[in-house]
Design a protein around this motif. Structure first.
Motif, PDB file in Angstrom:
ATOM      1  N   TYR A 929       0.833  -1.193   0.000  1.00 30.38           N
ATOM      2  CA  TYR A 929       0.000   0.000   0.000  1.00 30.38           C
ATOM      3  C   TYR A 929       0.873   1.250   0.000  1.00 30.38           C
ATOM      4  N   GLN A 930       1.912   1.220   0.839  1.00 29.57           N
ATOM      5  CA  GLN A 930       2.836   2.367   0.899  1.00 29.57           C
ATOM      6  C   GLN A 930       3.511   2.587  -0.446  1.00 29.57           C
ATOM      7  N   LEU A 933       1.044   3.941  -3.040  1.00 26.85           N
ATOM      8  CA  LEU A 933       0.675   5.325  -2.769  1.00 26.85           C
ATOM      9  C   LEU A 933       1.789   6.259  -3.219  1.00 26.85           C
ATOM     10  N   GLU A 937       1.803   9.014  -6.160  1.00 31.32           N
ATOM     11  CA  GLU A 937       2.176  10.391  -5.845  1.00 31.32           C
ATOM     12  C   GLU A 937       3.242  10.865  -6.828  1.00 31.32           C
ATOM     13  N   SER A 997      -7.455   6.856   1.035  1.00 28.48           N
ATOM     14  CA  SER A 997      -6.468   7.757   0.444  1.00 28.48           C
ATOM     15  C   SER A 997      -5.920   7.159  -0.845  1.00 28.48           C
ATOM     16  N   LEU A 998      -5.732   5.850  -0.836  1.00 29.98           N
ATOM     17  CA  LEU A 998      -5.223   5.177  -2.023  1.00 29.98           C
ATOM     18  C   LEU A 998      -6.243   5.270  -3.155  1.00 29.98           C
ATOM     19  N   CYS A 999      -7.496   5.029  -2.812  1.00 29.00           N
ATOM     20  CA  CYS A 999      -8.572   5.051  -3.804  1.00 29.00           C
ATOM     21  C   CYS A 999      -8.662   6.430  -4.453  1.00 29.00           C
ATOM     22  N   GLN A1001      -6.401   8.848  -4.584  1.00 26.78           N
ATOM     23  CA  GLN A1001      -5.191   9.150  -5.336  1.00 26.78           C
ATOM     24  C   GLN A1001      -5.225   8.426  -6.683  1.00 26.78           C
ATOM     25  N   TYR A1002      -5.689   7.201  -6.654  1.00 26.62           N
ATOM     26  CA  TYR A1002      -5.741   6.383  -7.862  1.00 26.62           C
ATOM     27  C   TYR A1002      -6.685   6.993  -8.894  1.00 26.62           C
TER      28      TYR A1002
END
Lengths: 1173, 159
Positions: A929-930, A933, A937, A997-999, A1001-1002
């Motif tokens: 996940y990190q 992300l 970014e 946050s991932l969703c 950003q994606y």
């Protein structure tokens, strides 16, 4: 259409048994039964023209829940079938419902409210096509109100409330599937017609009630008979009374929204609902109603009567606060405004002076004051009779001090509901507003009030005997050390609003406040010094730190804490993005006294922080501003000495933070004060802190020494270390200050120490180390002769490079790479690289970029070596993220390309290493996940070049290279980003998308890509293309509305791309056809969020342009499935109208706008109709 | 590897199994010894007693062998033990009676490790049984499969 329903008894039986199931306790019925029962009601409500059966149910059924559902069904059906219904039958339906309620006073409340809601919805829908006359409704309600019958009056109140909440277009409004446009129209119509009438009606009732209560004694027997008759407690009367006030409040709030002028945006409406602090701006037509002094008097007298009831008191004060915010065309001229305000202030003063304020009144009263101070022009305030104005200011002063004391008590008692704190905040804010406009008011009129408020603030924050901190009512001080976690904000942030106001008041009364703060702080510092000395002696005797009583120390620390915070806010501002200046009041204060000041003594006080200020001869003739700074430096010196005496454990890290915070804030405005920025400059200040002065040099050296000391002593206190390193960054981020800093020996030894990674700097947390690196790099751009500069870089950056290169170039690097020392070296280097990237400024980007680029390629090599060490991989990617984030916007074409290439290689290696890797440990998902992300970014940072670009064809690099021809461009941002997406997509599982946050950003990333490089999409490999399309579909249909909107926004550019390329069988072309159906269904058939209509409409239009035949087919299919001829015709007409303005549809902006407009009508007309399906 | 009484303070290679680090320099996603177990730090926060107290660090870690959760709190000036973790890639050469023959990059073979009794172990076995010759062709993929295991084993050996 309204004929008696066939089989009505059966329907009723079915509904009643379903209601029984739903009302049964969970243990009595199965889930299936419950679902079935829900389904019964759902389909009942969707049935066509249920009016006759509903009437029948209302008249015969005894089950409340069924009655409720019948009312709901009527309401929904009326809206759905509005166009098809005869106006007379609607009217008779409405009359039926109203009479129904009137005749049944004993209905359950929720049934009654629902029926009245149906009435309100009917009125609202009817108001649009003028089929229902609002005036008639108000006439009816007026009659109910004048009936004198409390039950009927209560009912009238409910009707008004229902109407208001329907017409206000707030969150309480029933969603009836009509567009915002429709709701807006209703609101406007209501404003013209109904609102003032509602207000008048309400006032009438309120007057009546307040009269009735005046005659309480005479009325009592009538009252009692009423009570006996209805067997109603007095309370119910009160509750209807209260709802009137609520109603009025709503109405007054509403007024603002309605009269705010211009159409209200959606966000504006949301904001209006979110904030209580709306202001009243009625139109001219309200003049007669609102300028009548009896209105205001009425509210004051109502409040006097009900103030003991805390709920109602808040409502009535809120109404007064609304009246206090009144402005706009309602006032014919300024004199009307003055007399209105005078009346308000008189009423307010006589209300406050006559009572002891209840807890529940504090916030309301402060709202009234805050509103009138914010809303009324200064000229109106000053035009008040001077005695009235003075009493108002005096009253405000007393009130502020008293609320402040009560707020302090609340803190001691640790109350959940801090009403006095809220009220105090409001009043302090009002003071700030007043004082900022000081020049409009009589000279000096705020000095005395400022002194009083300032003194009381200081008193509340100091320990006994000087102050009252932690004293509860009975004078007993409480002292408990509670656990505080890192999430709790520091006081300087938590109370920043209060402190700003107090600081501002302190400036107004600088003559009093600056010397006061100085003497209090000097006193505390002396005591702290003494206390620490005594403790040291005590320790020499017993050597047990645990035996020290911390109470005395903690009290001193807390005193110093607040004194430093107030001093910081008084002496300096912390403006964001502006040049920090010495506040004019402080400058004037210093200038005013400069003739009485002995500059040498002042400098002596400043330059001897180790000595008691009072021990220096002539210390009374010093500049007070400098003296206050000196007091903080003395605090700092006591702290430093204690650390040298190994008493660190007795010190307060909080105080350490305060000192660093103060010095940083102070340094920004005062250190190397730029005389050009000021009209007048104080000689003491310019002598002590001006450019090229010994004072400035001395203080820079002192601060630097302090920073270095802190970084070694306080490495374990992350926040303090952070504040310290931030002070260091402040010292070097301005070239003028940096020039002095780099002349200090301490700076060079700090640089060497950090570069050699020797203790104690390596104990600092990674974020502090990054900032330290940043500061060291920034310092390197100060003015130095070229030899010195070369030497500096040789000390700071080269060791980093050399050590790194010699390490990774070792033959056996792969073997030793896992050794702890090696790993630490690598991690430290990567952290340092992030810090270097953070130091990027426009004038150093050229050299920093070249320096970092060399590392980036080596970092890619590390990706291979550490492919099995996720935390290192993470850090490597972070370096790229930082470089892209800080530098891409300055890079010209050739440099950008280099960075793109490096990023591309990074992603390739990452992808290769992660293919078919399986990890079974518990944190594998988190690590991934990190990574993802960070990669996203990185990609977003690279994309940002497309819209934020400061580069000027490698302008900043011109001296460095002979421009490479741009045509040799090999890699574009699009390539890197798409390649990155290629990596990210297969790894994005639906599980991972659950991380919000991932969703986000994606989806931000893929929408960007579709918008910026639509031409690249068709070239994607098949798998990638498919998963991208799937992602879009998933995002549109099953994610948050924010994501859904992003996906819809991505569709238009894709469709436009298809139109451009004209390939009829490309996968993208086929995919857009699928999206056409999705968007079509979404808009036409599903109940969608009205906020999405625009994004969906735009997408639909471009898709329709692309696939005209398919669109016609969709319409045909939909129409042919309609069996009802009337509905068929309406739908067909609506579809014709929808595309009429854009036939044949072309991708032309004008046509698109026309289409969007028709679409709104379309949704309003047939949206509800199709939802029936 | 499942030996719960594993004593990982004695290292076989002579390298120190743990080294001390000041609490403040620890980082999330790094490693630390909590309650005697080597853990990966999944949460790290600070707190203090009273406004003028000194920072304490609260650590939550997951045992890298057992995935068990451990928590600890200590003054931020204190030193904590950090396990020295070394990771090596091996190529799977053979499986005999549930023991694997593993070859490291420099050709050393070790045969002291069992195929783990887990899903990943089963996967290794099934891939291995697919045929030796075939294995070498696919070595890239299988190597990676084992990697996470070798990660665990190697810690076991060195600690």
């Amino acid at each position: 259409m309204m004929m008696a329903a066939v089989g009505a008894p059966e329907v009723i039986t079915q509904l009643e048994s379903a209601a029984k199931v739903l009302m049964a306790p969970p243990s009595m019925v199965s889930t299936e039964q419950r679902q079935h029962a829900e389904h019964v009601f759902l389909s009942f409500r969707k049935s066509k023209s249920p009016f006759a059966i509903c009437k029948h149910i209302l008249e015969t059924s005894k089950v409340d829940y069924v009655l409720f559902q019948a009312a709901t069904a009527v309401m929904e059906a009326v809206v759905r079938e509005w166009i098809l219904l005869e106006k007379t039958s609607i009217e008779s339906l409405r009359a039926f419902l109203l009479t129904y309620v009137l005749q049944r006073p004993n209905l359950q409340k929720y049934v009654r409210e629902q029926i009245l809601l149906a009435v309100a919805v009917i009125v609202k829908r009817g108001s649009l096509d003028k089929s229902i006359n609002c005036k008639g409704i108000f006439h009816e309600v007026g009659q109910l109100i004048s009936s004198g019958n409390p039950t009927v009056q209560t009912l009238a109140c409910s009707i008004l409330t229902a109407l208001l909440s329907e017409f206000s277009s707030s969150s309480k409004t029933s969603s009836i599937g009509l567009s915002m446009e429709f709701h807006g129209n209703c609101k406007r119509l209501f404003q013209e017609d109904g609102l003032r009438q509602t207000f008048m009606l309400t006032m009438e009732v309120l007057q009546e009630f307040s009269r009735r209560e005046n005659l309480n004694a005479q009325m009592s027997c009538v009252f009692q008979r009423y009570l006996a008759l209805a067997n109603q407690p007095l309370l119910s009367l009160y509750s209807s009374f209260s709802s009137y006030i609520l109603l009025l409040l709503l109405l007054l709030l509403l007024l603002w929204a309605l009269t705010g002028g211009g159409p209200l945006g959606r966000h504006y409406i949301a904001m209006f609902e979110a904030t209580q602090n709306v202001t009243l701006k009625p139109t001219e037509s309200w003049r007669e109603a609102l300028l009548d002094t009896r209105v205001m008097d009425l509210f004051f007298s109502i409040h006097r009567k009900i103030r003991e009831d805390s709920d109602m008191a808040q409502d009535s004060l809120q109404c007064l606060a609304q009246l206090a915010s009144m402005h706009g065309p309602v006032f014919p001229d300024e004199s009307a405004q003055v007399s209105y305000l005078a009346h308000l202030v008189e009423g307010l003063l006589s209300m406050i002076n006559g009572i002891e304020i209840e807890d529940s009144e504090a916030v309301g009263i402060s709202n009234i004051i805050s509103n009138l101070i914010t809303m009324f022009p200064r000229s109106v305030l000053t035009a008040l009779p001077s005695e009235l104005f003075t009493s108002f200011i005096n009253c405000l002063t007393l009130l502020t001090c008293s609320f402040g004391r009560s707020a302090a008590l609340e803190e001691v008692l640790d109350k959940d509901d801090m009403v006095y704190m809220e009220a105090y905040d409001k009043l302090l804010e009002s003071w700030l507003t007043l004082v900022q406009d000081e020049e409009h008011f009589p000279r000096g009129c705020f000095v005395q009030p400022a002194i009083q408020v300032f003194n009381s603030y200081i008193q509340c924050h100091l320990a006994a005997p000087d102050g009252t901190r932690n004293l509860s009512v009975n004078g007993i001080s409480s002292h408990e050390a509670e656990e505080i976690n890192e999430l709790q904000e520091d006081d300087r942030e938590l109370f920043s609003d209060q402190l700003s106001s107090i600081g501002m008041l302190g400036r107004v009364a600088a003559d009093h406040c600056i010397p006061l703060l100085t003497s209090l702080l000097e006193d505390r510092v002396n005591r702290l010094h003494g206390q620490l000395q005594r403790t040291q002696q005590h320790l020499m005797a017993s050597t047990d730190l645990g035996s020290v009583d911390r109470k005395v120390l903690d009290d001193l620390y807390e005193d110093i804490h607040w004194l430093i915070l107030v001093s910081g806010y008084l002496l300096a501002d912390d403006p964001q993005g502006e040049t920090p200046m010495i506040p004019s009041e402080v400058m004037e204060f210093s200038i005013k006294h400069s003739t009485e000041v002995d500059i040498n003594t002042t400098l002596q006080i400043l330059g001897s922080p180790g000595e008691k200020a009072s021990s220096i001869p002539g210390c009374n003739r010093t500049d007070s501003v400098i003296r206050l700074l000196s007091a903080v430096l003395r605090t700092s010196e006591v702290e430093s000495r204690a650390t040298r005496a190994s008493l660190t454990e007795l010190l307060s890290p909080q105080m350490g933070k305060d000192i660093m915070w103060f010095l940083r804030r102070w340094a920004k405005s005062y250190l190397l004060v730029d005389e050009k920025l000021y009209e007048q400059i104080s000689i003491p200040l310019s002598t002590a802190f001006g450019a090229d002065t010994e004072g400035a040099q001395w203080i820079v050296g002192y601060l630097l020494e302090k920073v270095i000391n802190n970084l070694s002593v306080w490495s374990s206190e992350a926040e303090l270390a952070n504040d310290t390193v931030e002070l260091l960054v402040t010292l070097v981020e301005k070239r003028e200050r940096a020039n002095i800093v780099v002349q200090c020996e301490g700076w060079w030894s700090l640089a060497k120490q950090f570069a050699s990674r020797s203790p104690p700097l390596h104990l600092l947390s990674s974020s502090v180390q990054r900032s330290l690196m940043k500061a060291l790099v920034l310092g390197g751009f100060a003015n130095m002769d070229s030899d010195t500069k070369q030497q500096y870089w040789a000390e700071v950056l080269h060791p980093l490079q050399q050590r790194f290169l010699s390490l990774i170039n070792q033959e056996n690097f792969a073997q030793i790479s896992q050794e702890e020392a090696v790993k630490q070296e690598i991690v430290a280097t990567l952290e340092a690289l992030c810090g270097i990237a953070e130091a990027t400024q426009i004038d150093n980007v050229a050299s920093l970029f070249s320096f970092l680029m060399d590392f980036l390629s080596s970092c890619i090599g590390l990706m291979e070596v550490y492919s099995n060490t996720p935390e290192t991989i993470n850090l490597i990617i972070e370096v790229f993220v930082e470089v892209a984030h800080k530098q891409i916007c300055y890079l010209g074409e050739t440099k950008s390309m280099k960075l793109y290439e490096a990023c591309l290689t990074l992603l390739q290696v990452y992808s290769k290493n992660n293919q078919s890797r399986k990890r079974s440990d518990a944190t594998a998902e988190e690590d991934q996940y990190q990574d993802l992300l960070l990669i996203m970014e990185l990609l977003t940072n690279l994309l940002s070049k497309e819209f934020i670009d400061f580069s000027d064809n490698d302008e900043v690099f011109r001296n460095q290279e002979q421009g490479t021809p741009a045509s040799s461009r090999t890699v574009s941002a699009a390539d890197v980003v798409l390649y990155g997406v290629n990596i990210v997509l297969p790894l994005m599982s639906q599980d991972l998308l659950k991380f919000p946050s991932l969703c986000n950003q994606y989806y931000k990333l893929i929408t960007f890509i579709c918008e910026i490089f639509p031409e690249k999409i068709p070239q994607l490999p098949e798998d990638l293309f498919k998963s991208l399309m799937f992602s879009l579909e998933l995002g549109m249909t099953s994610m948050s509305s924010e994501v859904s909107q992003l996906c819809l926004e991505a569709l238009s550019p894709l469709a436009e791309q298809c139109a451009k390329s004209q390939e009829k069988d490309s996968p993208l072309f086929i995919a857009t056809r699928h999206f056409l159906k999705l968007v079509f269904d979404m808009l036409v058939l599903q109940k969608h969020n009205t906020e999405m209509t625009v994004a969906a409409g735009e997408a639909l239009y471009t898709l329709v342009c692309l696939h005209q035949a398919e669109y016609s087919e969709l319409v045909e299919t939909l129409l042919s499935s309609q069996r009802d001829a009337v509905i068929y015709q309406r739908l067909a007409d609506a579809f014709n109208k929808l595309t009429a303005s854009s036939t044949p549809p072309t991708m032309d902006r004008k046509q698109k706008v026309a289409f969007l407009k028709s679409l709104e009508e379309f949704v309003a007309n047939v949206g509800g109709l199709l939802c029936v399906k | 590897m499942a030996d719960p009484d594993l004593d990982f303070t004695t290292g076989e290679s002579g390298a120190s199994a743990t080294y001390p680090m000041q609490c403040s320099a620890l980082r999330k996603n790094g490693y630390v010894v909590l309650k005697g177990r080597p853990c990966k730090i999944v949460e790290m926060s600070t707190s203090k007693t009273g406004k003028h107290g000194h920072a304490k660090v609260n650590l939550v870690g997951i045992d890298i062998f057992t995935n068990k959760k451990y928590e600890d709190m200590c003054p931020s000036t204190h030193n904590m033990d950090v396990p020295a973790i070394k990771r090596t890639d091996y190529q799977l050469v053979n499986i005999a009676e549930s023991y694997m023959s593993l070859m490291s990059d420099n050709g050393d073979i070790r045969e002291d490790l069992r195929v783990p009794e887990s899903d990943i172990g089963k996967e290794i076995e099934s891939k291995f049984e697919g045929g030796e010759e075939f294995m070498l062709e696919e070595s890239e993929l299988d190597l990676k499969t084992i990697q996470s295991l070798s990660f665990l084993f190697q810690i076991n050996q060195n600690l």
